[in-house]
Design a protein around this motif. Structure first.
Motif, PDB file in Angstrom:
ATOM      1  N   ARG A  80      69.742  68.830  66.854  1.00  0.00           N
ATOM      2  CA  ARG A  80      70.254  70.025  66.086  1.00  0.00           C
ATOM      3  C   ARG A  80      71.885  69.602  65.835  1.00  0.00           C
ATOM      4  O   ARG A  80      71.148  69.127  63.759  1.00  0.00           O
ATOM      5  CB  ARG A  80      70.482  71.581  65.943  1.00  0.00           C
ATOM      6  N   ASP A  81      72.625  69.081  65.721  1.00  0.00           N
ATOM      7  CA  ASP A  81      73.393  68.045  65.492  1.00  0.00           C
ATOM      8  C   ASP A  81      73.085  66.785  64.191  1.00  0.00           C
ATOM      9  O   ASP A  81      73.652  66.544  63.387  1.00  0.00           O
ATOM     10  CB  ASP A  81      74.691  68.332  65.999  1.00  0.00           C
ATOM     11  N   GLY A  84      71.101  66.544  61.236  1.00  0.00           N
ATOM     12  CA  GLY A  84      72.243  67.377  60.202  1.00  0.00           C
ATOM     13  C   GLY A  84      71.736  68.318  59.141  1.00  0.00           C
ATOM     14  O   GLY A  84      70.855  68.759  59.863  1.00  0.00           O
ATOM     15  N   PRO A  85      71.768  67.667  58.117  1.00  0.00           N
ATOM     16  CA  PRO A  85      71.427  68.444  56.633  1.00  0.00           C
ATOM     17  C   PRO A  85      69.472  68.495  56.829  1.00  0.00           C
ATOM     18  O   PRO A  85      69.270  68.996  56.043  1.00  0.00           O
ATOM     19  CB  PRO A  85      71.491  67.698  55.796  1.00  0.00           C
ATOM     20  N   ALA A  86      69.234  67.332  57.336  1.00  0.00           N
ATOM     21  CA  ALA A  86      67.673  67.859  57.089  1.00  0.00           C
ATOM     22  C   ALA A  86      67.017  69.468  57.867  1.00  0.00           C
ATOM     23  O   ALA A  86      66.101  69.711  57.899  1.00  0.00           O
ATOM     24  CB  ALA A  86      66.405  66.186  58.221  1.00  0.00           C
ATOM     25  N   ARG A  88      66.118  72.865  58.762  1.00  0.00           N
ATOM     26  CA  ARG A  88      66.087  73.936  58.185  1.00  0.00           C
ATOM     27  C   ARG A  88      65.871  74.701  58.661  1.00  0.00           C
ATOM     28  O   ARG A  88      66.923  75.829  58.476  1.00  0.00           O
ATOM     29  CB  ARG A  88      64.706  73.990  57.490  1.00  0.00           C
ATOM     30  N   SER A 106      59.232  69.202  53.285  1.00  0.00           N
ATOM     31  CA  SER A 106      58.585  70.042  54.355  1.00  0.00           C
ATOM     32  C   SER A 106      58.603  69.938  55.757  1.00  0.00           C
ATOM     33  O   SER A 106      56.857  70.214  55.447  1.00  0.00           O
ATOM     34  CB  SER A 106      59.148  71.609  54.392  1.00  0.00           C
TER      35      SER A 106
END
Length: 131
Positions: A80-81, A84-86, A88, A106
């Motif tokens: 998950r880290d 990053g910003p990808a 949702r 998405s």
């Protein structure tokens, strides 16, 4: 194991940290999964590269293994880290589904295990960046 190999082959670099899980990725090695810790298995940095040292193990005649011979199994939080910003959302109904934005779209990635859903999303992201 297949997703871990695919992530490695797509360019995901492992920087060993305490709590990381891995197995020795050689034909003659067993299928045991090891965990880096301060006591049993430690990452040692040398000018020639990182070596995973086995301290006081009795079940193996093994002192150390090169990082290149180890296959890292990233945890859910690590994946998950790295997304990053990808990243949702993560939801669970009959399976785990990660939604991530890749190439401006998405996309959803489904698996029976949350870590595998994250791994599929990260694999798609790495492939999009590379390709």
């Amino acid at each position: 194991m297949q997703l871990a190999r695919a992530l490695r082959d797509s360019g995901l670099v492992w920087h060993p940290r305490r709590g990381d899980n891995f197995r020795i990725d050689r034909i003659e090695a067993d299928d045991e999964v090891y965990t880096l810790s301060d006591m049993t298995v430690e990452a040692h940095e040398f000018s020639s590269g990182t070596v995973l040292g086995f301290n006081g193990t009795t079940e193996w005649a093994l002192d150390s293994v090169a990082l290149d011979d180890a296959l890292w199994f990233p945890r859910e939080d690590q994946l998950r880290d790295i997304l990053g910003p990808a990243f949702r959302t993560l939801r669970h109904e009959t399976a785990f589904t990660v939604t991530a934005v890749i190439d401006g779209e998405s996309k959803e990635f489904e698996a029976d295990d949350a870590a595998d859903a994250y791994a599929r999303a990260l694999l798609a992201l790495l492939d999009a960046v590379a390709g």
